[in-house]
Design an enzyme around this catalytic site. Structure first.
Site, PDB file in Angstrom:
ATOM      1  N   GLY A  52       0.842  -1.193   0.000  1.00 53.84           N
ATOM      2  CA  GLY A  52       0.000   0.000   0.000  1.00 53.84           C
ATOM      3  C   GLY A  52       0.867   1.229   0.000  1.00 53.84           C
ATOM      4  O   GLY A  52       2.047   1.155   0.331  1.00 53.84           O
ATOM      5  N   CYS A  79       5.431  -6.095   1.400  1.00 50.28           N
ATOM      6  CA  CYS A  79       5.732  -4.661   1.298  1.00 50.28           C
ATOM      7  C   CYS A  79       5.170  -3.907   2.506  1.00 50.28           C
ATOM      8  O   CYS A  79       5.650  -4.092   3.612  1.00 50.28           O
ATOM      9  CB  CYS A  79       5.203  -4.130  -0.044  1.00 50.28           C
ATOM     10  SG  CYS A  79       5.768  -2.466  -0.427  1.00 50.28           S
ATOM     11  N   TYR A  80       4.152  -3.078   2.301  1.00 49.88           N
ATOM     12  CA  TYR A  80       3.514  -2.410   3.449  1.00 49.88           C
ATOM     13  C   TYR A  80       3.085  -3.450   4.486  1.00 49.88           C
ATOM     14  O   TYR A  80       3.147  -3.196   5.688  1.00 49.88           O
ATOM     15  CB  TYR A  80       2.303  -1.623   2.955  1.00 49.88           C
ATOM     16  CG  TYR A  80       1.553  -0.847   4.027  1.00 49.88           C
ATOM     17  CD1 TYR A  80       1.962   0.430   4.385  1.00 49.88           C
ATOM     18  CD2 TYR A  80       0.446  -1.386   4.659  1.00 49.88           C
ATOM     19  CE1 TYR A  80       1.283   1.151   5.354  1.00 49.88           C
ATOM     20  CE2 TYR A  80      -0.246  -0.679   5.635  1.00 49.88           C
ATOM     21  CZ  TYR A  80       0.174   0.594   5.973  1.00 49.88           C
ATOM     22  OH  TYR A  80      -0.503   1.294   6.936  1.00 49.88           O
ATOM     23  N   HIS A 166       7.969  -7.737  -3.936  1.00 53.75           N
ATOM     24  CA  HIS A 166       6.657  -8.188  -4.436  1.00 53.75           C
ATOM     25  C   HIS A 166       6.771  -9.543  -5.138  1.00 53.75           C
ATOM     26  O   HIS A 166       7.122  -9.599  -6.314  1.00 53.75           O
ATOM     27  CB  HIS A 166       6.087  -7.137  -5.399  1.00 53.75           C
ATOM     28  CG  HIS A 166       5.655  -5.892  -4.692  1.00 53.75           C
ATOM     29  ND1 HIS A 166       4.390  -5.720  -4.198  1.00 53.75           N
ATOM     30  CD2 HIS A 166       6.346  -4.788  -4.347  1.00 53.75           C
ATOM     31  CE1 HIS A 166       4.298  -4.550  -3.597  1.00 53.75           C
ATOM     32  NE2 HIS A 166       5.485  -3.954  -3.676  1.00 53.75           N
ATOM     33  N   GLU A 168       4.409 -11.262  -6.147  1.00 51.34           N
ATOM     34  CA  GLU A 168       3.263 -11.463  -7.043  1.00 51.34           C
ATOM     35  C   GLU A 168       3.489 -10.931  -8.455  1.00 51.34           C
ATOM     36  O   GLU A 168       2.708 -11.231  -9.353  1.00 51.34           O
ATOM     37  CB  GLU A 168       2.001 -10.827  -6.433  1.00 51.34           C
ATOM     38  CG  GLU A 168       1.964  -9.293  -6.401  1.00 51.34           C
ATOM     39  CD  GLU A 168       2.690  -8.666  -5.214  1.00 51.34           C
ATOM     40  OE1 GLU A 168       3.564  -9.323  -4.623  1.00 51.34           O
ATOM     41  OE2 GLU A 168       2.406  -7.497  -4.887  1.00 51.34           O
ATOM     42  N   ASP A 224     -17.357  -9.764 -20.397  1.00 50.95           N
ATOM     43  CA  ASP A 224     -18.088 -10.166 -19.193  1.00 50.95           C
ATOM     44  C   ASP A 224     -19.575 -10.387 -19.464  1.00 50.95           C
ATOM     45  O   ASP A 224     -20.142 -11.416 -19.086  1.00 50.95           O
ATOM     46  CB  ASP A 224     -17.934  -9.109 -18.082  1.00 50.95           C
ATOM     47  CG  ASP A 224     -16.481  -8.779 -17.815  1.00 50.95           C
ATOM     48  OD1 ASP A 224     -15.618  -9.613 -18.165  1.00 50.95           O
ATOM     49  OD2 ASP A 224     -16.211  -7.693 -17.280  1.00 50.95           O
ATOM     50  N   LYS A 370     -11.130 -11.390 -14.509  1.00 52.26           N
ATOM     51  CA  LYS A 370     -11.243 -11.305 -15.962  1.00 52.26           C
ATOM     52  C   LYS A 370     -10.627 -12.512 -16.685  1.00 52.26           C
ATOM     53  O   LYS A 370     -11.247 -13.100 -17.573  1.00 52.26           O
ATOM     54  CB  LYS A 370     -10.539 -10.027 -16.421  1.00 52.26           C
ATOM     55  CG  LYS A 370     -10.781  -9.658 -17.845  1.00 52.26           C
ATOM     56  CD  LYS A 370     -12.138  -9.031 -17.978  1.00 52.26           C
ATOM     57  CE  LYS A 370     -12.236  -8.051 -19.108  1.00 52.26           C
ATOM     58  NZ  LYS A 370     -13.438  -7.215 -18.927  1.00 52.26           N
TER      59      LYS A 370
END
Ligand code: XMP
Length: 582
Positions: A52, A79-80, A166, A168, A224, A370
């Site tokens: 964040g 991280c944060y 990170h 991810e 979608d 998505k």
């Protein structure tokens, strides 16, 4: 379905990416606000605290319920999230002497379950200034980088782990393995999630929710709503599923016909196109301001949707409404701020609000991201041409057809020309609306960034790649959102789309807006701007460059369009410019 993993959102832009990565590893994960009371998190096998933008020691920065660290679930702070764990558990966090953004080399200092099977120095991706400079009691440091002394830490006995980098993002090559170590090695998760093979269950849920009732859909031709519609069609059969598509007159070339043919092929029998071109164009006549355009388009959508619902008696009796809402749309902090506005306009008009309040709404895709929707779509046999479509904004070509409110010359400055056409930008959380810098040579990416950052009057830089006139000979004219200019833009957009499809350039970009600006000569009053970008979620974007010979071929074709004077290439990342010009 009970999630095994909850990602606690501390405001990080990669929060959804973490949940998606966990799901890609086969473990069902959800995203919740970081402050979620720990009682609501019972039964989770693991919790991940996201990154964040805040500082843990500042007032009102995101935090977690202290009990979260004692639920018995393993915790991974990212991280944060690492800083927050250190701060709450008695370690120390301070502002770093300098920031650490981008690639870093992680030296792992000893064995740790989250680094199992990962040896030697590792490339990791960092994005921070604050840093943990003292581990809390019970913790040990797991590694460091040149700038960050405590790049990861652990308290094995309490199963608390954290990393400053990170895992991810793709720029941390072994990040996936680290997440897998956490999920399977530390948390003991089982594989329980696969968006494939869920179609039967989704259809059953739709049949149960619908009961005897029929379903009505507004479809856009996007991924979608098409997938949600197809699921309902399969669950209930074509006699019980109605679809409507609004033709605003602001669509791309061939779009309405394309959508119609796709829905016919999907097996829709009750499908109607609501012709509303005249209504939209009439309401937009003479309007130049971008926000006003968006506002008017939103209002017109509301009007048309309400009318369709009323005339078809879809608000009454035996009807429920279907929508293609996906997971990020359901979360307040998810998606872009604009996604919220889009929802208000299209998915949440008053008549629809009434249906929601009455429990007459069916949204089969609210659990999916998505990419997962695309996978479901593929399994349903929906054609790739629909599933791989680039995002296209609801307001359509209206926000790509820029209008000038008076004649003006380009202004020569040292670095190039100031083009007196305003476009929207974003910096921090605020919007800017400024003229554009035009140049007639190809700068490097760094030079382009320096140009925009160095001239405070502008928020965007474009390169004239080809033209019937030079920048010195161009001027900006008063112009409106009229049928002629819309058609010019539609033509240019179609040329670009066909070209990028044939050259496969479209697979290299996330989105490729084509914009018309009122800059040119009296005979050829407009120019085309190419804006190909790469992005993950539209929140940030990088310019994608086109190879020179390809670009000159494309520009040549565009210059053949009636009224087109020049072809520009937008060289600005987001931030400081937004993807769309308006
Ligand atoms: P910006 O221009 O804010 O765009 O960088 C980010 C992404 O959002 C899309 N966008 C919209 N989509 N309705 C939509 O459905 C809108 O009003 C809208 N405005 C922007 C844009 O195309 C990009 O993908």
């Amino acid at each position: 379905m009970q999630p095994q993993i909850t990602v606690l959102d501390a405001g990080g832009q990669y929060c959804h990416l973490i949940a998606r990565k966990v799901r890609d590893l086969g473990v069902y994960a959800e995203v919740r606000p970081s402050e979620t009371p720990c009682a609501e998190l019972s039964g989770r096998k693991g919790l991940i605290i996201s990154g964040g933008p805040s500082s843990v020691y500042e007032p009102d920065s995101p935090t977690i319920d202290p009990g979260t660290l004692q639920t018995g679930a393993a915790v991974l702070g990212i991280c944060y999230g690492q800083q927050l764990m250190a701060y709450m558990l008695g370690g120390s966090v301070r502002k770093g002497d300098k920031g650490e953004y981008g690639f870093a080399r992680l030296e792992i200092s000893g064995p740790a379950p989250i680094f199992a099977g990962i040896e030697g120095p590792q490339q990791v991706w960092m994005s921070h200034r604050d840093t943990v400079d003292g581990v809390p009691p019970g913790f040990r440091s797991l590694g460091q980088t040149a700038t960050c002394e405590i790049a990861a830490m652990a308290d094995d006995s309490r199963r608390l782990y954290s990393v400053q980098f990170h895992p991810e993002v793709v720029h941390t090559p072994r990040g996936n393995d680290m997440l897998a170590n956490f999920l399977f090695g530390v948390c003991g998760c089982e594989r329980d999630w696969n968006p494939m093979g869920q179609i039967e269950a989704l259809e059953r849920q739709i049949r149960e929710a619908a009961g005897e009732r029929n379903i009505f859909f507004f479809v856009s031709g996007g991924v979608d709503s098409t997938v949600a519609y197809t699921l309902c069609l399969r669950a209930l059969g074509p006699e019980r599923v109605y679809g409507a598509y609004v033709d605003t007159g602001l669509m791309r070339e061939g779009e309405t016909e394309f959508v119609e043919s796709v829905f016919r092929r999907l097996g829709a029998t009750h499908f109607r196109v609501e012709q509303a071109q005249r209504q939209f164009l009439g309401a937009l006549a003479g309007v130049r301001d971008p926000e006003q355009k968006r506002h008017i388009i939103g209002e017109q959508f509301v009007e048309v949707q309400e009318r369709v619902l009323r005339e078809g008696h879809f608000l009454e009796g035996n009807w429920i409404l279907g929508q293609g809402t996906i997971y990020p749309d359901t979360i307040e902090s998810g998606g872009t701020a604009k996604a919220e506005v889009i929802k208000t306009h299209h998915n949440r008009v008053a008549g629809i609000q009434r249906l929601i309040a009455a429990g007459r709404l069916i949204e089969p895709l609210t659990q999916f991201y998505k990419d997962e929707v695309r996978r479901v779509g593929r399994e349903l046999g929906i054609e790739a041409e629909i599933l791989e479509r680039h995002p296209f904004p609801g307001p359509g070509l209206a926000i790509r057809c820029l209008c000038g409110d008076g004649a003006a010359q380009l202004e020569r400055i040292e670095e190039g020309w100031i083009l007196p056409v305003h476009s929207v930008g974003v910096q921090g959380d605020s919007r800017s609306y400024r003229p554009v810098l035009a140049i007639d040579y190809a700068p490097s990416a760094a030079e382009a960034a320096d140009l925009v950052n160095g001239i405070s009057r502008v928020n965007r830089v474009v390169q004239l790649v080809a033209g019937h006139a030079s920048l010195a000979a161009m001027s900006v004219t008063a112009s409106a959102l009229d049928a002629v200019r819309l058609e010019r833009l539609r033509r240019a957009d179609a040329v670009v789309r066909r070209f990028s499809h044939e050259t496969r350039f479209d697979s290299k970009v996330w989105q490729f807006p084509v914009v018309l600006i009122p800059a040119g000569t009296p005979e050829r009053p407009d120019s085309v701007v190419l804006r190909p970008i790469d992005s993950v979620d539209g929140m940030t974007a990088q310019v994608v460059r086109m190879e020179e010979s390809m670009l000159s071929r494309l520009a040549g074709e565009l210059l053949g369009i009636d009224g087109v004077c020049g072809v520009f290439y937008d060289l600005t990342n987001k931030p400081p410019a937004t993807i769309e010009w308006e």
